[in-house]
Structures are given as structure tokens and as C-alpha cells.
Motif scaffolding. Structure first.
Motif, PDB file in Angstrom:
ATOM      1  N   ASP A  73       0.812  -1.220   0.000  1.00 46.25           N
ATOM      2  CA  ASP A  73       0.000   0.000   0.000  1.00 46.25           C
ATOM      3  C   ASP A  73       0.845   1.269   0.000  1.00 46.25           C
ATOM      4  N   GLU A  74       1.956   1.261   0.714  1.00 44.04           N
ATOM      5  CA  GLU A  74       2.804   2.459   0.771  1.00 44.04           C
ATOM      6  C   GLU A  74       3.451   2.741  -0.589  1.00 44.04           C
ATOM      7  N   GLN A  75       3.966   1.704  -1.208  1.00 45.16           N
ATOM      8  CA  GLN A  75       4.589   1.869  -2.515  1.00 45.16           C
ATOM      9  C   GLN A  75       3.558   2.278  -3.566  1.00 45.16           C
ATOM     10  N   LEU A  76       2.384   1.663  -3.504  1.00 44.46           N
ATOM     11  CA  LEU A  76       1.332   2.002  -4.461  1.00 44.46           C
ATOM     12  C   LEU A  76       0.880   3.444  -4.271  1.00 44.46           C
ATOM     13  N   PHE A 103     -13.406   4.293 -14.346  1.00 41.51           N
ATOM     14  CA  PHE A 103     -12.979   2.902 -14.402  1.00 41.51           C
ATOM     15  C   PHE A 103     -13.098   2.239 -13.037  1.00 41.51           C
ATOM     16  N   ILE A 104     -12.639   2.932 -12.004  1.00 42.86           N
ATOM     17  CA  ILE A 104     -12.687   2.378 -10.648  1.00 42.86           C
ATOM     18  C   ILE A 104     -14.127   2.144 -10.206  1.00 42.86           C
ATOM     19  N   HIS A 105     -15.001   3.104 -10.491  1.00 42.23           N
ATOM     20  CA  HIS A 105     -16.405   2.962 -10.097  1.00 42.23           C
ATOM     21  C   HIS A 105     -17.027   1.711 -10.710  1.00 42.23           C
ATOM     22  N   THR A 106     -16.830   1.532 -12.015  1.00 40.63           N
ATOM     23  CA  THR A 106     -17.414   0.371 -12.694  1.00 40.63           C
ATOM     24  C   THR A 106     -16.741  -0.913 -12.241  1.00 40.63           C
ATOM     25  N   VAL A 118      -8.254  -0.651  -2.111  1.00 36.40           N
ATOM     26  CA  VAL A 118      -7.228   0.380  -1.991  1.00 36.40           C
ATOM     27  C   VAL A 118      -7.507   1.531  -2.958  1.00 36.40           C
ATOM     28  N   LEU A 119      -8.136   1.241  -4.088  1.00 40.22           N
ATOM     29  CA  LEU A 119      -8.454   2.288  -5.055  1.00 40.22           C
ATOM     30  C   LEU A 119      -9.617   3.158  -4.583  1.00 40.22           C
ATOM     31  N   ALA A 120     -10.527   2.570  -3.837  1.00 43.63           N
ATOM     32  CA  ALA A 120     -11.693   3.324  -3.359  1.00 43.63           C
ATOM     33  C   ALA A 120     -11.296   4.397  -2.366  1.00 43.63           C
ATOM     34  N   ASP A 121     -10.155   4.235  -1.738  1.00 43.56           N
ATOM     35  CA  ASP A 121      -9.708   5.184  -0.722  1.00 43.56           C
ATOM     36  C   ASP A 121      -8.909   6.350  -1.305  1.00 43.56           C
TER      37      ASP A 121
END
Length: 222
Positions: A73-76, A103-106, A118-121
Motif C-alpha cells: 500500500d505504501e509503494q502504491l 474505471f474504478i467505479h465500474t 485500496v483504489l476506493a480510498d
């Protein structure tokens, strides 16, 4: 790559996936206005340059870095923050971040997978980062996902050029075939890029994207 992985890539990167890619020309509309892009050869050269040393190359490098950072998570977070800070114009920022958000929503609604939360945050996720994380989370091999993303990037610009120059459908396929010859070098360079060396060197394209913001008539958002 499994058939399941291929199906997912074809779906996510198809024109029908709701990210609004059709609305963006990546500055090509302004380049056509200035007659920098005016036929099949100039279109192919413009897109090939973006893939080799411009925003296309930057996107491919960020794709690789985001894919490799999945699970850390830190690197991302570092990749996400870097990607969101590299846009040379407001329109290119909107183009990538808006597509990333869509893209993330779908993806989270229709194609969930462990680790994708992790993308939702995150508030500002560039499109190549979002697609790369999705591919990693779904276990799609990196090389295939990168090639598919590179093809989608170039195909969208070819589609815009067909409408703007204008070009015929056969011209579009000719350009796509020429770009295929350049693709291995672009992918190899992206694979070797570190986070602190991500950069682009296509100032004319960047200036076109800035000038497009003030163009009197526009078909595209960028």
C-alpha cells in the motif's frame, strides 16, 4: 494468460466500457487545427512519438510501476501520487483522472477482487494506474495487460484522428499496423523505468493540449 484474463482485458479496454475515452483526443484536435497532424503518416508519427517519449510512454511506465506495487500500500500510494502530479495541462489531467475515476467505479461495482478497495480510498487515480491495479488484483499477467493497455491508448488516438483529420477506416488500420512495429520498443522502455525517472519529452504535444483549452470550436474535451 487464461481465457478469463483475456476476456476481462477485452471488456475493460473496449470502447463500450464506460470511461468516456471517446470524448478525449489527447491534444490531437489542436494538432489537426495547426496541421501538425494532417494525414496517415503524420498521425502515425505523432502517436508513435507519444508512445516512445511522451505521455504514452509515461502511462506505460506508470502502468508497470502500479502493477508491481500492488499489495504494498505504501509503494502504491507513491505511484498514485506521482502519477497524479505529472500532467502538463489541465485537460490532460482531467482526461486521465476522469477516466480513472469512472474505471474504478465500474470495476468495484461489476468486477470486484481482493485488494481493490485500496483504489476506493484514493481521490486522484490516473487511468493507467487504475487499470494496472485491476489487472494485478485479477491475476492477469503483466506483459499481456501492458500490451493491451498500450494498444488501447494508441487505438483511441487513431479513432480520434480518423474523425479529425479526417481519415478513412483503412487509413486507421494502416496506422495501427505501423504502430505495432514500434510497440515492442515502447514496452521495453516502460519496463525499465523507475518511479524517480518517469518523464516525457514531447513539448509540442503538451503545448497543443494547453492551447486546446482555449480553442474556439472543439469536438473533444482534450
Amino acid at each position: 494468460m487464461t481465457d478469463d484474463g483475456l476476456y476481462k482485458l477485452m471488456t475493460w479496454l473496449s470502447p463500450s466500457f464506460p470511461v468516456g475515452a471517446y470524448a478525449f483526443s489527447h491534444g490531437i484536435e489542436r494538432a489537426c487545427e495547426l496541421e501538425l497532424v494532417h494525414d496517415s503518416d503524420s498521425t502515425a508519427a505523432w502517436i508513435a512519438t507519444l508512445l516512445a517519449s511522451g505521455s504514452g510512454q509515461t502511462d506505460l511506465a506508470l502502468f508497470c510501476l502500479a502493477y508491481d506495487a500492488f499489495g504494498d500500500d505504501e509503494q502504491l500510494a507513491d505511484v498514485i501520487a506521482t502519477a497524479a502530479s505529472l500532467f502538463p495541462s489541465a485537460e490532460l489531467s482531467t482526461e486521465s483522472l476522469a477516466q480513472g475515476e469512472a474505471f474504478i467505479h465500474t470495476l468495484l461495482t461489476c468486477w470486484p477482487a481482493p485488494g481493490l478497495d485500496v483504489l476506493a480510498d484514493e481521490d486522484r487515480v490516473a487511468y493507467p494506474v487504475a487499470v494496472a491495479v485491476a489487472a494485478a488484483a485479477h491475476g492477469i499477467d503483466r506483459a499481456s495487460a501492458l500490451l493491451a493497455f498500450a494498444h488501447a491508448f494508441s487505438a483511441n488516438l487513431v479513432s480520434a484522428a480518423i474523425r479529425l483529420v479526417p481519415l478513412g477506416q483503412t487509413d486507421g488500420q494502416h496506422i495501427t499496423a505501423m504502430l505495432a512495429e514500434r510497440m515492442p520498443d515502447a514496452l521495453s522502455r516502460a519496463n525499465a523505468t523507475t518511479l524517480d525517472s518517469v518523464a516525457s519529452a514531447t513539448l509540442i504535444s503538451d503545448i497543443c493540449s494547453m492551447q486546446h483549452e482555449h480553442q474556439y470550436t472543439r469536438l473533444f474535451r482534450s
